[in-house]
Design a protein around this motif. Structure first.
Motif, mmCIF file in Angstrom:
data_model
loop_
_atom_site.group_PDB
_atom_site.id
_atom_site.type_symbol
_atom_site.label_atom_id
_atom_site.label_comp_id
_atom_site.label_asym_id
_atom_site.label_seq_id
_atom_site.Cartn_x
_atom_site.Cartn_y
_atom_site.Cartn_z
ATOM 1 N N GLY A 229 49.169 3.172 -2.103
ATOM 2 C CA GLY A 229 50.589 3.185 -2.442
ATOM 3 C C GLY A 229 50.896 4.237 -3.495
ATOM 4 O O GLY A 229 51.820 5.043 -3.337
ATOM 5 N N THR A 230 50.104 4.239 -4.549
ATOM 6 C CA THR A 230 50.328 5.232 -5.606
ATOM 7 C C THR A 230 50.165 6.639 -5.057
ATOM 8 O O THR A 230 50.924 7.545 -5.398
ATOM 9 C CB THR A 230 49.308 5.010 -6.743
ATOM 10 N N GLU A 231 49.183 6.793 -4.166
ATOM 11 C CA GLU A 231 48.944 8.120 -3.599
ATOM 12 C C GLU A 231 50.153 8.616 -2.799
ATOM 13 O O GLU A 231 50.588 9.752 -2.963
ATOM 14 C CB GLU A 231 47.714 8.095 -2.673
ATOM 15 N N VAL A 232 50.689 7.741 -1.953
ATOM 16 C CA VAL A 232 51.817 8.191 -1.120
ATOM 17 C C VAL A 232 53.039 8.424 -2.001
ATOM 18 O O VAL A 232 53.813 9.367 -1.793
ATOM 19 C CB VAL A 232 52.097 7.211 0.044
ATOM 20 N N HIS A 233 53.176 7.598 -3.027
ATOM 21 C CA HIS A 233 54.280 7.758 -3.979
ATOM 22 C C HIS A 233 54.204 9.138 -4.652
ATOM 23 O O HIS A 233 55.192 9.881 -4.693
ATOM 24 C CB HIS A 233 54.158 6.644 -5.022
ATOM 25 N N LYS A 282 52.432 15.153 7.233
ATOM 26 C CA LYS A 282 52.890 13.995 7.983
ATOM 27 C C LYS A 282 51.782 12.959 8.182
ATOM 28 O O LYS A 282 51.967 11.773 7.902
ATOM 29 C CB LYS A 282 53.423 14.439 9.340
ATOM 30 N N ALA A 283 50.636 13.417 8.654
ATOM 31 C CA ALA A 283 49.553 12.487 8.970
ATOM 32 C C ALA A 283 49.113 11.735 7.717
ATOM 33 O O ALA A 283 48.933 10.511 7.750
ATOM 34 C CB ALA A 283 48.379 13.250 9.573
ATOM 35 N N ALA A 284 48.972 12.458 6.601
ATOM 36 C CA ALA A 284 48.546 11.822 5.357
ATOM 37 C C ALA A 284 49.554 10.773 4.920
ATOM 38 O O ALA A 284 49.180 9.647 4.575
ATOM 39 C CB ALA A 284 48.376 12.884 4.277
ATOM 40 N N GLU A 285 50.831 11.126 4.978
ATOM 41 C CA GLU A 285 51.870 10.167 4.587
ATOM 42 C C GLU A 285 51.773 8.905 5.428
ATOM 43 O O GLU A 285 51.806 7.795 4.894
ATOM 44 C CB GLU A 285 53.256 10.777 4.810
ATOM 45 N N GLU A 286 51.661 9.108 6.732
ATOM 46 C CA GLU A 286 51.683 7.940 7.614
ATOM 47 C C GLU A 286 50.500 7.024 7.368
ATOM 48 O O GLU A 286 50.657 5.808 7.258
ATOM 49 C CB GLU A 286 51.710 8.388 9.079
ATOM 50 N N SER A 287 49.298 7.621 7.271
ATOM 51 C CA SER A 287 48.147 6.740 7.116
ATOM 52 C C SER A 287 48.204 6.039 5.763
ATOM 53 O O SER A 287 47.900 4.855 5.666
ATOM 54 C CB SER A 287 46.849 7.523 7.300
ATOM 55 N N MET A 288 48.644 6.751 4.729
ATOM 56 C CA MET A 288 48.653 6.100 3.421
ATOM 57 C C MET A 288 49.729 5.029 3.316
ATOM 58 O O MET A 288 49.493 3.974 2.728
ATOM 59 C CB MET A 288 48.788 7.151 2.341
ATOM 60 N N TYR A 310 59.340 5.606 2.437
ATOM 61 C CA TYR A 310 58.699 6.872 2.061
ATOM 62 C C TYR A 310 58.536 7.762 3.286
ATOM 63 O O TYR A 310 58.663 8.982 3.201
ATOM 64 C CB TYR A 310 57.333 6.619 1.423
ATOM 65 N N LEU A 311 58.245 7.107 4.419
ATOM 66 C CA LEU A 311 58.090 7.892 5.645
ATOM 67 C C LEU A 311 59.415 8.543 6.027
ATOM 68 O O LEU A 311 59.447 9.680 6.499
ATOM 69 C CB LEU A 311 57.588 7.006 6.779
ATOM 70 N N LYS A 312 60.510 7.787 5.817
ATOM 71 C CA LYS A 312 61.822 8.360 6.146
ATOM 72 C C LYS A 312 62.123 9.548 5.244
ATOM 73 O O LYS A 312 62.633 10.573 5.696
ATOM 74 C CB LYS A 312 62.908 7.290 6.007
ATOM 75 N N ILE A 313 61.803 9.380 3.948
ATOM 76 C CA ILE A 313 62.019 10.501 3.030
ATOM 77 C C ILE A 313 61.179 11.691 3.482
ATOM 78 O O ILE A 313 61.643 12.830 3.519
ATOM 79 C CB ILE A 313 61.643 10.112 1.584
ATOM 80 N N GLY A 314 59.931 11.396 3.854
ATOM 81 C CA GLY A 314 59.036 12.465 4.306
ATOM 82 C C GLY A 314 59.620 13.189 5.507
ATOM 83 O O GLY A 314 59.598 14.419 5.572
ATOM 84 N N ALA A 315 60.185 12.422 6.456
ATOM 85 C CA ALA A 315 60.737 13.051 7.661
ATOM 86 C C ALA A 315 61.912 13.945 7.307
ATOM 87 O O ALA A 315 62.009 15.082 7.797
ATOM 88 C CB ALA A 315 61.165 11.975 8.651
ATOM 89 N N SER A 316 62.799 13.465 6.427
ATOM 90 C CA SER A 316 63.956 14.310 6.113
ATOM 91 C C SER A 316 63.525 15.509 5.270
ATOM 92 O O SER A 316 64.132 16.573 5.355
ATOM 93 C CB SER A 316 65.048 13.504 5.420
#
Lengths: 498, 498
Positions: A229-233, A282-288, A310-316
């Motif tokens: 969680g901290t990592e993706v954050h 993308k891949a890193a975000e999704e798995s984390m 977070y994934l939505k933020i990543g996509a935009s």
């Protein structure tokens, strides 16, 4: 053994024989030696390069080194079950399963370790009980049918479980569990045919797996835990900053009025390219984000923290990065924009670029601190007004140019006091295309940044970001006194909002 | 048991008691029942949705269903080692390892199965021999030091092997092998402390693993094999076609002169969006190209087929897709382009869009058939001349408009035979921006397509694509007779080249 002796004037190769004599090498053998030497050198250089790479990795990411030590520690701990007679006897010689569990289950982040542990537990229990059930049914059917029933059940269940791994929802959450299900079911139902005390065996295996899993969970959560969680954050907030950096860098490089273009060229080109990280994460975000869902509350994150957001933020963010990539890709133009248009437009473009990157930076710090930002709305307003400013500039600027026409009367003896008469000359579209594209890409980027703003605000709502503290408001107030009227007005507005 | 009895006028819930009497449910219990019912309904609907999804997946990708059956078959085969007494005795009760190998190693593509098998073999052998060596050293050191030496060696080697998994080159090729190394080394060196006949045990385990692995390899390669190489090959060629489709669709939607815009709207919007697949296929491409390297020669591919080149094509395709995304993102404009500019520019844009998408389609079919294309160069020339055409159009078109000015003398009684006098009026930049952006994005896309062309040509060279057969040349010749002079000239040029 080959030895190199330097004789004055030329190079000679000598081989010392076991009987003490030495022989000068013929040219062919020397060639072979050379080749061998270069091969050895190449291997040596390769190994050195590899070690350099490894060393740099260790220096840059010490967390990964710590993870390796943690794995070593977990394995040393679990191997104690072999060395201590009472422990070894306690698990009936099944200590192997504990070691295996540690090796297979221990992952880099807490989330992925928990994911694997939970999956292994669920898969093992489900398949174990089902296996024992099938084994009982088969044993009732008589010696002839027993292997048939067992084999058919293995075939069907393995095929079904394998298929379930292709279904996206199962794949995201229970891929490993499905594999463990197949493994355990096959082992239990099939080996039940030969092993008599099946239930006892199953019990011992489950308990050793539990021992291995709990050692993993304890070590991964207590010693320098790496939370997915901290990592993706951090990933998202860093990526926002990178986008801001490359946008700001682009603006500084292309629209800056002073000659600050070439200062720290290496730094700036690295900064300009930093948007590429966003394109590839993308891949890193999704798995984390996926692993983060398995983690308990930690640090500033609750158990039900909205990781999907977070994934939505990543996509935009990626959609914005596509635009920046196009911008950086160098919209090709053979014709330069005429100077009279360039300067004023450069100004407004610079303003838009800077204000856009400020919005991105504010969002980054908002996510980093997990505090609602009162400045964000102001910055977005600023960005929007820059967009309007740019559009107005485009509306005002006519697409013709006043070109001085020489006056026949004054041509030979210019007096200097009279201005030359100007004649409006229309530009061709070609001369405008480059600037027009830049501006509309900037406007598009600004509108996509607004998309990110919405997603970030949604995250702030869902994750219940704190409001900025009163301490911050006070800081703002002190700022008011030292700054110009414009900022004063804006900050007052904010304070009212707070 | 709850039963629903409809009484005219209102709904009543009755519970039949075991003693035969029945009781009307009070409102609260009815509410509970309703809730329970809706819960059951929801669960039922969820399950149905899930099954629908699974069914659709099975229908759309029958290859995956076949894979599941293959897994079932492999497990059934390997379980024979349990059922047949001579086989079971032959592997000394270690049949478990064969089952485990099949479950863990059997993957969707041949490449990934081979990757895992080879990794497992290398990891097991390396770690096994090292483990036996360490065990021997430790046993020489005396009872006191034995566990210490074993534990320290496990700690160090496990940490080192775990670290190696973070290094990109190792991760890409030997990630699984490193894990198996840790597993085997720990098991061998540690369990050696309790097991006496270590070498015999190791021998039996290696042979069972070999049995499991060879069953996997045989089944995966013989029964409807799914080659990772073929998959990545098709993926790239399909993605090229998708890019072409969305570019063509965009051109038809935006620059088409006739009203074909709304025909098959659903189809066309799906087609327009197909470039998105390209944006998201990086991970799939990389993993498949990686696995493809482990595959033997198959179909049209040699053992040393340049799989890495596919990744380069993929990267340049994505860079083109970013531009298309920006184009599709709808470059926002509040002002419409004036009609007098729109029509002629639409024409040249349409031509550029169509010729670009033709280049993409030609490359797709070139990869699909693995034949060098003689048409590709012509199409690229055509695309480049479209770009030039567009640039010329931009140069020619002035940024002013002739607006009819009412002539005071003829205002009240227009004669119709006289043309109204025209006055050039300069356009504001705003009116030009939208069209200018579209054109320069199209030009940028064309230049990125040229990047793809280079990579595809490099692939054709490296993979030694066949020249087009003489049959094709003949077809071209027949085409010449039926077509206009321009094509004639161009095709003649090609024929000369051939």
């Amino acid at each position: 053994m080959v030895k190199e002796n330097e004789v004055p004037g030329r190079l000679e190769w000598r081989v010392n024989m076991p009987n003490g004599s030495s022989r000068i090498l013929a040219p062919e053998s020397r060639e072979t030696c050379n080749r061998l030497q270069s091969l050895v050198m190449r291997i040596f250089l390769n190994i050195r390069g590899f070690l350099d790479k490894a060393w740099n990795l260790a220096i840059n990411e010490p967390k990964k080194v710590v993870h390796c030590l943690k794995v070593g520690l977990a394995l040393s701990l679990v191997s104690v079950f072999y060395y201590m007679r009472p422990l070894y006897d306690g698990v009936g010689g099944n200590a192997m399963w504990a070691v295996m569990t540690v090796v297979v289950v221990f992952e880099y982040t807490v989330g992925s370790t928990l994911y694997k542990c939970v999956n292994r537990a669920i898969g093992t229990c489900l398949a174990g009980s089902l296996g024992i059930g099938v084994h009982w049914v088969a044993s009732q059917a008589g010696d002839k049918f027993e292997p048939v029933i067992l084999q058919v059940s293995v075939f069907l269940l393995a095929a079904a479980a394998t298929f379930s791994r292709f279904i996206p929802t199962i794949k995201a959450r229970f891929d490993y569990g499905a594999m463990i299900f197949i493994l355990t079911f096959s082992l239990v139902s099939v080996s039940g045919y030969r092993v008599d005390k099946l239930v006892e065996l199953a019990h011992q295996r489950v308990s050793t797996i539990a021992i291995g899993a709990s050692i993993c969970i304890l070590i991964t959560m207590i010693l320098c835990p790496v939370w997915a969680g901290t990592e993706v954050h951090h990933l998202i907030s860093n990526n926002l900053e990178k986008l801001a950096d490359s946008l700001e860098g682009y603006a500084a490089e292309n629209f800056s009025v002073d000659g600050s273009k070439n200062v720290h060229e290496k730094d700036s080109s690295k900064r300009l390219q930093s948007y590429k990280c966003v394109l590839n994460s993308k891949a890193a975000e999704e798995s984390m984000a996926n692993f983060a869902r398995w983690e308990p509350a930690h640090g500033k994150f609750n158990f039900r923290h909205p990781w999907k957001q977070y994934l939505k933020i990543g996509a935009s963010m990626r959609s914005c990065a596509y635009c920046i990539e196009t911008l950086h890709g160098g919209i090709n133009s053979n014709t330069e924009t005429p100077e009279f248009l360039k300067k004023p437009l450069n100004d407004v473009c610079m303003r838009l670029g800077t204000s856009s990157s400020k919005v991105l930076k504010e969002m980054s710090s908002m996510i980093k601190t997990m505090k609602k930002s009162t400045k964000l709305d102001i910055l977005v307003d600023e960005m929007n007004s820059s967009v309007e400013g740019l559009q107005n500039a485009l509306k005002i600027f006519p697409s013709y140019q006043h070109i001085p026409t020489p006056d026949p009367a004054t041509e030979e003896a210019p007096t200097g006091t009279e201005e030359p008469s100007l004649k409006p000359t229309a530009l061709s579209l070609m001369e405008i295309v480059h600037m027009a594209t830049l501006t509309s890409l900037l406007v598009e980027i600004a509108s996509r940044i607004e998309g990110i703003v919405e997603e970030v605000k949604e995250l702030a709502t869902q994750a219940e970001f704190r409001d900025e503290s009163s301490k911050k408001s006070k800081q703002n107030q002190t700022k008011i006194n030292g700054n110009d009227g414009n900022e004063h007005e804006v900050t007052m507005k904010t304070l009212q909002k707070v």
